[in-house]
Scaffold this active site. Structure first.
Site, PDB file in Angstrom:
ATOM      1  N   ASN A 100       0.872  -1.179   0.000  1.00 10.38           N
ATOM      2  CA  ASN A 100       0.000   0.000   0.000  1.00 10.38           C
ATOM      3  C   ASN A 100       0.907   1.227   0.000  1.00 10.38           C
ATOM      4  O   ASN A 100       1.514   1.539   1.021  1.00 10.38           O
ATOM      5  CB  ASN A 100      -0.892  -0.036   1.254  1.00 10.38           C
ATOM      6  CG  ASN A 100      -1.714   1.235   1.408  1.00 10.38           C
ATOM      7  OD1 ASN A 100      -1.741   2.093   0.522  1.00 10.38           O
ATOM      8  ND2 ASN A 100      -2.396   1.346   2.534  1.00 10.38           N
TER       9      ASN A 100
ATOM     10  N   LYS B  35       0.056   4.233  -0.177  1.00  8.29           N
ATOM     11  CA  LYS B  35      -0.602   5.403   0.425  1.00  8.29           C
ATOM     12  C   LYS B  35      -0.402   6.622  -0.494  1.00  8.29           C
ATOM     13  O   LYS B  35      -0.374   6.455  -1.713  1.00  8.29           O
ATOM     14  CB  LYS B  35      -0.082   5.630   1.843  1.00  8.29           C
ATOM     15  CG  LYS B  35      -0.202   4.341   2.686  1.00  8.29           C
ATOM     16  CD  LYS B  35      -0.012   4.527   4.146  1.00  8.29           C
ATOM     17  CE  LYS B  35      -0.172   3.176   4.842  1.00  8.29           C
ATOM     18  NZ  LYS B  35      -0.096   3.275   6.285  1.00  8.29           N
TER      19      LYS B  35
ATOM     20  N   HIS C 254      -9.481   1.024   5.364  1.00  3.30           N
ATOM     21  CA  HIS C 254      -8.182   1.245   6.012  1.00  3.30           C
ATOM     22  C   HIS C 254      -8.378   2.203   7.184  1.00  3.30           C
ATOM     23  O   HIS C 254      -9.209   3.110   7.120  1.00  3.30           O
ATOM     24  CB  HIS C 254      -7.194   1.836   5.003  1.00  3.30           C
ATOM     25  CG  HIS C 254      -5.785   1.828   5.498  1.00  3.30           C
ATOM     26  ND1 HIS C 254      -5.319   2.741   6.407  1.00  3.30           N
ATOM     27  CD2 HIS C 254      -4.748   0.991   5.224  1.00  3.30           C
ATOM     28  CE1 HIS C 254      -4.043   2.476   6.674  1.00  3.30           C
ATOM     29  NE2 HIS C 254      -3.678   1.418   5.963  1.00  3.30           N
TER      30      HIS C 254
ATOM     31  N   GLU D 116      -6.813   4.632   8.137  1.00  2.00           N
ATOM     32  CA  GLU D 116      -6.661   6.050   7.789  1.00  2.00           C
ATOM     33  C   GLU D 116      -7.950   6.580   7.156  1.00  2.00           C
ATOM     34  O   GLU D 116      -8.293   7.753   7.325  1.00  2.00           O
ATOM     35  CB  GLU D 116      -5.434   6.230   6.875  1.00  2.00           C
ATOM     36  CG  GLU D 116      -4.148   6.055   7.669  1.00  2.00           C
ATOM     37  CD  GLU D 116      -2.965   5.506   6.877  1.00  2.00           C
ATOM     38  OE1 GLU D 116      -2.969   5.593   5.643  1.00  2.00           O
ATOM     39  OE2 GLU D 116      -2.032   4.976   7.527  1.00  2.00           O
TER      40      GLU D 116
ATOM     41  N   GLU E 157      -4.959  -4.881  10.791  1.00  2.00           N
ATOM     42  CA  GLU E 157      -3.956  -3.828  10.919  1.00  2.00           C
ATOM     43  C   GLU E 157      -4.163  -3.098  12.239  1.00  2.00           C
ATOM     44  O   GLU E 157      -4.985  -2.166  12.312  1.00  2.00           O
ATOM     45  CB  GLU E 157      -4.087  -2.829   9.767  1.00  2.00           C
ATOM     46  CG  GLU E 157      -3.827  -3.431   8.407  1.00  2.00           C
ATOM     47  CD  GLU E 157      -3.246  -2.409   7.438  1.00  2.00           C
ATOM     48  OE1 GLU E 157      -2.197  -2.705   6.860  1.00  2.00           O
ATOM     49  OE2 GLU E 157      -3.820  -1.314   7.291  1.00  2.00           O
TER      50      GLU E 157
ATOM     51  N   GLY F  41       2.779   2.371  10.653  1.00  2.00           N
ATOM     52  CA  GLY F  41       3.718   3.470  10.435  1.00  2.00           C
ATOM     53  C   GLY F  41       4.450   3.915  11.698  1.00  2.00           C
ATOM     54  O   GLY F  41       5.081   4.967  11.708  1.00  2.00           O
TER      55      GLY F  41
ATOM     56  N   SER G 235       3.750  -2.064  10.236  1.00  4.54           N
ATOM     57  CA  SER G 235       5.208  -2.104  10.375  1.00  4.54           C
ATOM     58  C   SER G 235       5.782  -3.487  10.100  1.00  4.54           C
ATOM     59  O   SER G 235       6.718  -3.928  10.768  1.00  4.54           O
ATOM     60  CB  SER G 235       5.633  -1.602  11.761  1.00  4.54           C
ATOM     61  OG  SER G 235       5.219  -0.251  11.944  1.00  4.54           O
TER      62      SER G 235
HETATM   63  P1  13P Z   1       3.195   0.348   7.583  1.00  2.00           P
HETATM   64  O1  13P Z   1       3.718  -0.933   7.018  1.00  2.00           O
HETATM   65  O2  13P Z   1       3.920   1.560   7.104  1.00  2.00           O
HETATM   66  O3  13P Z   1       3.061   0.280   9.079  1.00  2.00           O
HETATM   67  O4  13P Z   1       1.696   0.527   7.021  1.00  2.00           O
HETATM   68  C1  13P Z   1       0.802  -0.496   7.171  1.00  2.00           C
HETATM   69  C2  13P Z   1      -0.421  -0.158   6.409  1.00  2.00           C
HETATM   70  O5  13P Z   1      -1.177   0.714   6.797  1.00  2.00           O
HETATM   71  C3  13P Z   1      -0.650  -0.862   5.159  1.00  2.00           C
HETATM   72  O6  13P Z   1      -1.947  -0.645   4.700  1.00  2.00           O
END
Ligand code: 13P
Length: 258
Positions: A9, A11, A95, A97, A167, A173, A212
């Site tokens: 992803n 983002k 997600h 976010e 997640e 992140g 992560s």
């Molecule tokens: P990270 O791997 O940067 O923690 O992000 C995970 C994520 O949100 C994937 O959709």
């Protein structure tokens, strides 16, 4: 028997030149790998270009979100058909976010899952608890509370094609990762909930871990019984890291028969 899925992803990151260079490295890097599926979810503006760049490889592409409507006066939105038209086969939905920053609720996410499936896109439905929710002992109820509305609105059949990504919000992140035991516990909870509705679908549904995941922790996470792959954010923007995770998955994957 399982075939692990490693999904990146990106983002809101990337440019045409970065995407093409990364895809070139990924296409050659995954060529010798077997027993895994690989997916990249770039921003909408790069989806067509990335889809073309990986078309000769095992790498598929998807969106990071879609609108639940088919078409019409929804300025700024992108439909499932548009994603397919740009070469995508999957879409991430729900997600954290999107849930936290854009106020998407369970009902809307379920509507998006329905839209994706009805237009031939495979949804990757994200669930996960915040740090406060985990510390308050509410992880199970939060995760199931996000999963149940999708099953309720779309039916358990949604997960004969659909994918789930666990997640934990506190791990996204942040460099913090769920321990393999913590992740396995939630993945097993999710699979048991699916099995309450349909044992066959539960056994086949892929449940990815995201938060992560990096080259140095991927192997032990992917070793867990109910972890069928990863949804990778930061590490998917670096070809060495992403390929290292793909290799760890290939080392652990059992090719599906038939
Ligand atoms: P990270 O791997 O940067 O923690 O992000 C995970 C994520 O949100 C994937 O959709």
């Amino acid at each position: 028997m399982r075939k692990l899925l490693i999904a990146g992803n990106w983002k809101m990151n990337g440019s045409q030149s970065m995407a093409l260079a990364l895809c070139r490295d990924l296409v050659s890097g995954v060529a010798p790998l077997t027993g895994i599926d690989v997916l990249i979810c770039p921003p909408f503006t790069l989806l067509h270009r990335v889809s073309e760049a990986v078309s000769s490889s095992i790498i598929a592409t998807g969106a990071q979100d879609i609108d639940e409507h088919e078409k019409g006066a929804f300025t700024g939105q992108v439909s499932a058909d548009m994603v397919r038209d740009a070469g995508g086969s999957h879409t991430i939905l729900g997600h954290s976010e999107r849930r936290v920053l854009y106020g998407e609720n369970d009902e809307r996410i379920a509507a998006k899952v329905h839209a994706a499936l009805s237009r031939g896109l495979i949804p990757i439905v994200c669930v996960g608890e915040s740090r406060e929710q985990r510390e308050g002992g509410h992880t199970d109820e939060v995760v199931l509370g996000q999963l149940d509305p999708v099953i309720g609105q779309c039916g358990i059949g949604a997960f004969s094609k659909g994918i789930i990504a666990y997640e934990p919000v506190w791990a996204i992140g942040t460099g913090l990762t769920a321990t393999p035991d913590q992740a396995q516990e939630v993945h097993s909870l999710i699979r048991r909930r699916l099995a309450d509705h349909d044992a066959d679908i539960a056994a086949r549904c892929r449940i990815l871990y995201g938060g992560s995941m990096k080259p140095d922790n991927a192997a032990e996470l992917l070793d867990q019984l109910d972890i069928d792959g990863g949804l990778i954010g930061g590490a998917s923007l670096n070809e060495d890291d992403f390929l290292a995770i793909c290799r760890a998955a290939a080392d652990r994957a059992v090719p599906k028969s038939g």
